[in-house]
Design a protein around this motif. Structure first.
Motif, PDB file in Angstrom:
ATOM      1  N   THR A 158       0.853  -1.179   0.000  1.00 16.01           N
ATOM      2  CA  THR A 158       0.000   0.000   0.000  1.00 16.01           C
ATOM      3  C   THR A 158       0.889   1.228   0.000  1.00 16.01           C
ATOM      4  O   THR A 158       1.679   1.425   0.919  1.00 16.01           O
ATOM      5  CB  THR A 158      -0.914   0.012   1.259  1.00 16.01           C
ATOM      6  N   LEU A 159       0.781   2.020  -1.049  1.00 13.96           N
ATOM      7  CA  LEU A 159       1.548   3.256  -1.105  1.00 13.96           C
ATOM      8  C   LEU A 159       0.913   4.277  -0.162  1.00 13.96           C
ATOM      9  O   LEU A 159      -0.296   4.499  -0.202  1.00 13.96           O
ATOM     10  CB  LEU A 159       1.554   3.823  -2.527  1.00 13.96           C
ATOM     11  N   MET A 160       1.747   4.859   0.682  1.00 13.33           N
ATOM     12  CA  MET A 160       1.274   5.846   1.646  1.00 13.33           C
ATOM     13  C   MET A 160       1.879   7.203   1.318  1.00 13.33           C
ATOM     14  O   MET A 160       3.016   7.282   0.847  1.00 13.33           O
ATOM     15  CB  MET A 160       1.660   5.440   3.067  1.00 13.33           C
ATOM     16  N   ALA A 171      -0.848   3.758 -10.220  1.00 12.94           N
ATOM     17  CA  ALA A 171      -0.607   4.780  -9.196  1.00 12.94           C
ATOM     18  C   ALA A 171       0.046   5.995  -9.839  1.00 12.94           C
ATOM     19  O   ALA A 171       0.906   5.865 -10.702  1.00 12.94           O
ATOM     20  CB  ALA A 171       0.291   4.239  -8.087  1.00 12.94           C
ATOM     21  N   ARG A 212      -1.763   8.869   4.758  1.00 19.16           N
ATOM     22  CA  ARG A 212      -2.916   8.076   4.309  1.00 19.16           C
ATOM     23  C   ARG A 212      -2.558   7.290   3.055  1.00 19.16           C
ATOM     24  O   ARG A 212      -1.594   7.638   2.378  1.00 19.16           O
ATOM     25  CB  ARG A 212      -4.136   8.966   4.086  1.00 19.16           C
ATOM     26  N   PRO A 213      -3.330   6.276   2.720  1.00 19.38           N
ATOM     27  CA  PRO A 213      -3.065   5.525   1.486  1.00 19.38           C
ATOM     28  C   PRO A 213      -3.238   6.426   0.266  1.00 19.38           C
ATOM     29  O   PRO A 213      -4.146   7.265   0.226  1.00 19.38           O
ATOM     30  CB  PRO A 213      -4.134   4.423   1.493  1.00 19.38           C
ATOM     31  N   LEU A 214      -2.383   6.249  -0.735  1.00 18.08           N
ATOM     32  CA  LEU A 214      -2.492   7.026  -1.963  1.00 18.08           C
ATOM     33  C   LEU A 214      -3.855   6.818  -2.618  1.00 18.08           C
ATOM     34  O   LEU A 214      -4.408   7.739  -3.221  1.00 18.08           O
ATOM     35  CB  LEU A 214      -1.363   6.636  -2.933  1.00 18.08           C
ATOM     36  N   ALA A 215      -4.429   5.637  -2.455  1.00 15.30           N
ATOM     37  CA  ALA A 215      -5.743   5.348  -3.033  1.00 15.30           C
ATOM     38  C   ALA A 215      -6.848   6.203  -2.416  1.00 15.30           C
ATOM     39  O   ALA A 215      -7.937   6.309  -2.981  1.00 15.30           O
ATOM     40  CB  ALA A 215      -6.080   3.869  -2.865  1.00 15.30           C
ATOM     41  N   ASP A 216      -6.586   6.832  -1.281  1.00 17.20           N
ATOM     42  CA  ASP A 216      -7.566   7.709  -0.643  1.00 17.20           C
ATOM     43  C   ASP A 216      -7.334   9.172  -1.016  1.00 17.20           C
ATOM     44  O   ASP A 216      -7.783  10.075  -0.319  1.00 17.20           O
ATOM     45  CB  ASP A 216      -7.497   7.564   0.884  1.00 17.20           C
ATOM     46  N   SER A 245      -6.769  14.722  -0.086  1.00 15.73           N
ATOM     47  CA  SER A 245      -7.561  13.560   0.324  1.00 15.73           C
ATOM     48  C   SER A 245      -8.951  13.651  -0.320  1.00 15.73           C
ATOM     49  O   SER A 245      -9.429  14.730  -0.666  1.00 15.73           O
ATOM     50  CB  SER A 245      -7.709  13.535   1.838  1.00 15.73           C
TER      51      SER A 245
END
Length: 96
Positions: free
Chosen positions: A5-7, A43, A15-19, A75
């Motif tokens: 999980t990229l942070m 990503a 937070r996670p990059l996906a967020d 975010s």
């Protein structure tokens, strides 16, 4: 195998990059585009990666950057609270 999980640190929190999402800001200061920072196996962790995804051609990226467009990683929560891409830019004259 464990998935990575990229942070990132954004809006003062890790937070996670996906967020997160990349927002494109026009020179006038109005938001004019959004790019999901991470989804599936894709990503866009850096600003340069986000520019390349939105504008694959170098001359295109250079043109928009020269004109004063900029990208900001934020975010999803902040995006939902502060950005309205459906709002009409008050800085553009209406076509007559």
């Amino acid at each position: 195998m464990t998935a990575l999980t990229l942070m990132v640190e954004v809006d003062g929190k890790v937070r996670p990059l996906a967020d997160c999402t990349w927002i494109t800001w026009a020179p006038c200061g109005c938001p004019c585009g959004a790019l999901t920072a991470a989804y599936g196996d894709t990503a866009h962790a850096t600003e340069e990666q986000a520019w390349r995804e939105q504008y694959p051609l170098k001359r295109e990226r250079a043109k928009y950057q020269r004109q004063g467009y900029r990208l900001e990683l934020m975010s999803w929560g902040r995006y939902r609270a502060e950005v309205d891409l459906a709002a009409r830019c008050p800085h553009v004259k209406a076509a007559t």
